[in-house]
Design a protein around this motif. Structure first.
Motif, short mmCIF file in Angstrom:
data_model
loop_
_atom_site.label_atom_id
_atom_site.label_comp_id
_atom_site.label_asym_id
_atom_site.label_seq_id
_atom_site.Cartn_x
_atom_site.Cartn_y
_atom_site.Cartn_z
N HIS A 131 -7.76 14.87 -18.11
CA HIS A 131 -7.72 14.93 -19.39
C HIS A 131 -6.74 14.60 -20.94
CE1 HIS A 131 -9.24 17.69 -23.15
NE2 HIS A 131 -10.27 18.20 -22.45
N ARG A 132 -5.46 14.39 -20.47
CA ARG A 132 -4.39 13.98 -21.73
C ARG A 132 -4.69 14.39 -22.28
NH1 ARG A 132 -2.87 8.68 -22.46
NH2 ARG A 132 -4.93 8.57 -23.48
N ASP A 133 -5.65 15.97 -23.78
CA ASP A 133 -5.51 16.20 -24.77
C ASP A 133 -5.87 17.78 -24.20
OD1 ASP A 133 -4.73 16.18 -27.14
OD2 ASP A 133 -6.65 16.04 -28.30
N LEU A 134 -5.58 18.78 -23.24
CA LEU A 134 -5.49 20.14 -22.65
C LEU A 134 -5.19 21.11 -24.39
CD1 LEU A 134 -7.59 22.06 -20.90
CD2 LEU A 134 -5.28 22.55 -19.95
N LYS A 135 -5.43 21.66 -25.23
CA LYS A 135 -4.67 22.78 -25.86
C LYS A 135 -6.31 23.35 -26.20
CE LYS A 135 -6.18 19.75 -29.61
NZ LYS A 135 -6.48 18.85 -30.09
N PRO A 179 0.73 16.26 -29.55
CA PRO A 179 2.01 16.08 -29.08
C PRO A 179 2.42 17.80 -29.09
CG PRO A 179 2.29 14.98 -31.58
CD PRO A 179 1.01 15.78 -31.31
N LEU A 180 2.28 19.26 -29.40
CA LEU A 180 2.16 20.69 -29.35
C LEU A 180 2.43 20.43 -27.81
CD1 LEU A 180 1.55 22.04 -32.73
CD2 LEU A 180 3.68 22.24 -31.52
N TYR A 181 1.22 19.74 -27.35
CA TYR A 181 0.97 20.66 -25.59
C TYR A 181 1.03 19.17 -24.80
CZ TYR A 181 -1.05 24.32 -27.80
OH TYR A 181 -1.58 25.71 -28.53
N MET A 182 1.92 18.11 -25.51
CA MET A 182 2.09 17.15 -24.07
C MET A 182 3.24 17.37 -23.66
SD MET A 182 1.19 14.19 -27.30
CE MET A 182 1.75 12.76 -26.21
N SER A 183 3.37 16.85 -22.08
CA SER A 183 4.31 16.34 -21.56
C SER A 183 5.39 15.55 -22.21
CB SER A 183 3.76 16.62 -20.34
OG SER A 183 3.97 15.12 -19.90
N ASP A 197 -1.44 17.44 -17.33
CA ASP A 197 -2.50 18.38 -17.77
C ASP A 197 -2.02 19.83 -17.58
OD1 ASP A 197 -4.11 16.80 -18.63
OD2 ASP A 197 -5.41 16.75 -16.82
N LEU A 198 -1.05 19.67 -16.10
CA LEU A 198 -0.49 21.46 -15.54
C LEU A 198 0.68 21.33 -16.49
CD1 LEU A 198 -0.45 21.03 -11.94
CD2 LEU A 198 -2.20 21.74 -13.48
N TRP A 199 1.20 20.62 -16.90
CA TRP A 199 1.87 20.93 -18.55
C TRP A 199 1.60 21.61 -19.76
CZ3 TRP A 199 8.05 20.38 -19.63
CH2 TRP A 199 7.92 20.16 -20.84
N SER A 200 0.33 20.96 -19.85
CA SER A 200 -0.61 21.37 -21.11
C SER A 200 -1.29 22.80 -21.11
CB SER A 200 -1.96 20.12 -21.26
OG SER A 200 -0.84 19.05 -21.56
N LEU A 201 -1.74 23.16 -19.57
CA LEU A 201 -2.14 24.18 -19.00
C LEU A 201 -1.00 25.57 -19.18
CD1 LEU A 201 -4.14 25.82 -17.87
CD2 LEU A 201 -3.64 25.15 -15.78
N GLY A 202 0.45 25.06 -19.08
CA GLY A 202 1.28 25.64 -18.84
C GLY A 202 1.86 25.84 -20.19
N ILE A 203 1.78 25.08 -21.71
CA ILE A 203 2.07 25.37 -22.67
C ILE A 203 0.46 26.56 -23.33
CG2 ILE A 203 1.95 24.50 -25.31
CD1 ILE A 203 3.94 23.54 -23.59
#
Length: 651
Positions: A131-135, A179-183, A197-203
């Motif tokens: 996805h690259r832009d999960l938020k 940027p706030l949700y980027m790994s 994407d899983l990093w963004s899911l964690g944020i």
């Protein structure tokens, strides 16, 4: 009243959203007589070839998915030069709007949203889509006939795991995403795979339960530095009722090293579902599913003592669909006691869905005596146990208790696995490998490998006058770039020594893998320097020594004192260490007879011979200016993107 009609079919009625790539409109599909959502590219984006390609890629990517937690695509087209995407029209609100309204979510409610989003991500990742832009703004909580259902939206900056043309859409200084949700790897300009994407899911999960973001900054460079350098703030320090177990979850979910994170969306969701239980002692939770109201009264009567003393809590549902809604709303359900014959969704169908919603819940099936066919089907679908009608009081109590205890043990084992993963971060991967070897195996292993020594050039001078905290932060900032890139490319970090790292590459093409990793690390530090600014901790140059040859993995130290280290020794280690000392800033010296091999794939220039301590013969030095283009290997030109200065030495 229609504002305009697209493709002679879609009548736009009102604008319902807007993003960087386009506007979203409610529309009427005149052919199928249904309301739809239409995403229309904005006029200022239409002249950009890259933007049009991203827009088309979004439509293609989502259309490949058939998952209930990903928005469905109906059509894609171009009307008078303006691309558009036709999607299902959703009623509800996105997660960002809900969080803006309520501040934060209870742990159980957040776990339901995260679990559904994770299932959507899992489907995308299985199809090779990142996805690259999960938020939160791209996670929609839709109102459906069966309750709330989470849908992932906006795959506008999607990347395909199998594609090689993504670099054509971006430049080294560009940031594509939020940027706030980027790994860290995405913000460094490295490969952003499903773990990003899983990093963004964690944020997003952190934001949902705390009401705050784990990484912020007063300006973009500060935010980038914090994401790549600083640990996240423990959730328990933001919300006091959250437990240390939740802190440990996010230590893993937001690990700078992708290999230390959860490795799949389903693993992430399962671990997150355990958090409510870990957040304190709680009663066993049992869901009773039956279309006969008398059963509910009977269960409450049988378990009246457990309900009164708070050791058990019961939930009730009239059929399988209602039961799934209860499970989604409360992922802490331990046991499900279900009848088989029910309207809408029967017990056997429910059984096949429970594992996707709550992998820890244990299912007890209620069946008529002698109904062996249904019992066998239930057991084959994963039922924990069964009880027969008429229901025996003692049998029911014992069976439900065993099911709840099994669920508790499963969650406990999952926690132990997470704790073991955390401990592995503090020991050498080679030692972990050694401990996993069969009992009685030979402790010394001999193999061909490439050894790499990295030194942060000028680190001592750069830290003069700085506090210990500032020095450690600078050190970790650079290693947080170097180490993940090396491990992703097959390197094993044997040890970290002050401002130096020793890394081993094994397997086929280990020299090429090592050199590719060196060039990638140099390019990423350069990208971070551009993005975070000259005062960032990423402005350090690298001195790198690389050698190939035979190495020995062995227990080294004092056996009598019980102080041993399982590490690599041999000529290649000696050569690599000395070449790293000789290397100038931003230079890599490689030895061990590798010059001829490297020149096939890398642009090499001979630089004479050097005598090294403990090495009988002089070592020939080669300088490598970059990797040769893949379409013209053997030609002395090289790509600008790989133009970090590299030197290779061969004995």
């Amino acid at each position: 009243m229609a504002i305009c009609i697209l493709a002679g079919r879609y009548a736009l009625t009102r604008q319902i959203g807007e993003g960087g790539m386009g506007q979203v409109w409610e529309a009427e599909d005149s052919s199928l007589k249904r309301r739809v959502a239409v995403k229309l590219m904005t006029a200022d984006q239409m002249s950009s070839t890259a933007a049009r390609l991203r827009f088309e890629r979004e439509a293609t990517a989502i259309a490949r998915l058939r998952n209930q937690h990903v928005v469905h695509i109906y059509d894609y087209g171009i009307d008078e030069g303006r691309p558009f995407i036709v999607m299902e029209l959703l009623e509800g609100e996105d997660l960002q709007s809900r969080l803006n309204r309520v501040g934060r979510l209870p742990l159980a409610a957040a776990a339901s949203v995260v679990a559904q989003a994770a299932h959507g991500l899992a489907a995308a990742h299985a199809a090779g889509i990142v996805h690259r832009d999960l938020k939160p703004a791209n996670v929609f909580i839709a109102i459906t006939e069966t309750g709330e259902s989470v849908k992932i939206l906006d795959f506008g900056v999607v990347d395909m795991l199998t594609r090689t043309d993504q670099d054509e859409l971006t430049c080294p200084g560009d940031i594509v995403g939020t940027p706030l949700y980027m790994s860290p790897e995405q913000i460094r300009g490295s490969t952003a795979d499903h773990l990003s994407d899983l990093w963004s899911l964690g944020i997003m999960a952190y934001r949902a339960i705390t009401g705050e973001l784990p990484f912020t900054g007063n300006w973009l460079g500060e935010l980038i530095t914090n994401i790549c350098t600083n640990p996240s703030r423990p959730p328990s320090s933001v919300v006091s009722e959250l437990s240390p177990e939740i802190d440990r979850f996010f230590e893993r979910a937001l690990s700078k090293d992708p290999s230390q994170r959860f490795q799949s969306a389903r693993a992430f969701a399962s671990a997150y579902a355990c958090l409510a239980e870990q957040n304190g002692r709680r009663p066993a939770k049992i869901l009773v599913v039956d279309d006969e109201p008398d059963v509910f009264a009977l269960v409450e009567q049988i378990f009246r003592r457990q309900i009164k003393d708070g050791t058990s809590e019961f939930f009730f549902a009239a059929d399988g669909e209602e039961a799934l809604d209860v499970l989604r709303a409360d992922p802490d359900i331990d046991a499900v006691l279900t009848d088989i014959n029910m309207p809408r969704m029967d017990g056997l169908t429910l059984l096949s869905h429970i594992g996707q919603v709550n992998p820890y819940a244990r299912v007890v099936v209620v069946s008529a005596y002698g109904d062996m066919e249904n019992i066998r089907t239930a057991m084959n679908r994963g039922a924990f146990d069964f009880v027969t009608k008429p229901i025996g009081v003692d049998d029911l109590r014992l069976t439900v208790h065993k099911a709840a205890m099994q669920a508790h043990e499963a969650r406990k084992n999952a926690r132990s696995s997470e704790e073991n993963s955390a401990l592995k971060r503090f020991v050498s991967p080679l030692l972990v490998e050694r401990l996993r070897s069969p009992e009685g195996s030979v402790p010394c292993a001999i193999l061909e490998a490439t050894v790499v020594f990295f030194e942060l050039a000028g680190f001592h001078d750069a830290t003069k006058g700085k506090t210990l905290e500032e020095t450690i932060r600078m050190l970790n900032a650079n290693f947080d770039v170097i180490v993940p890139e090396l491990t992703m490319r097959g390197g094993v970090v044997d040890r970290l020594m002050k401002s130096t790292a020793m890394v081993i590459f094994r397997g086929p093409s280990h020299l090429a893998s090592a050199l590719d990793a060196c060039l990638a690390v140099r390019a990423q530090l350069e990208t971070l320097g551009l993005r975070a600014g000259k005062d960032s901790p990423f402005s350090r140059a690298l001195s790198i020594g690389v050698a190939t040859g035979e190495i020995f993995l062995a227990d080294v130290g004092s056996r009598s004192c019980g102080r041993l280290d399982y590490t690599a020794v041999g000529k290649a280690v000696n050569v690599a260490a000395q070449l790293e000392v000789m290397a100038a800033p931003n230079q890599i010296l490689v030895g061990g007879g590798a010059g001829a091999d490297a020149s096939v794939r890398f642009h090499c220039i001979p630089q004479g011979q050097h005598t090294l301590a403990g090495i009988d013969e002089p070592v020939q030095i080669f300088e490598v200016l970059g990797r040769l283009p893949s379409t013209a290997q053997g030609v002395t030109s090289y790509t600008h993107a790989d133009a970090a200065t590299v030197a290779i030495a061969a004995s």
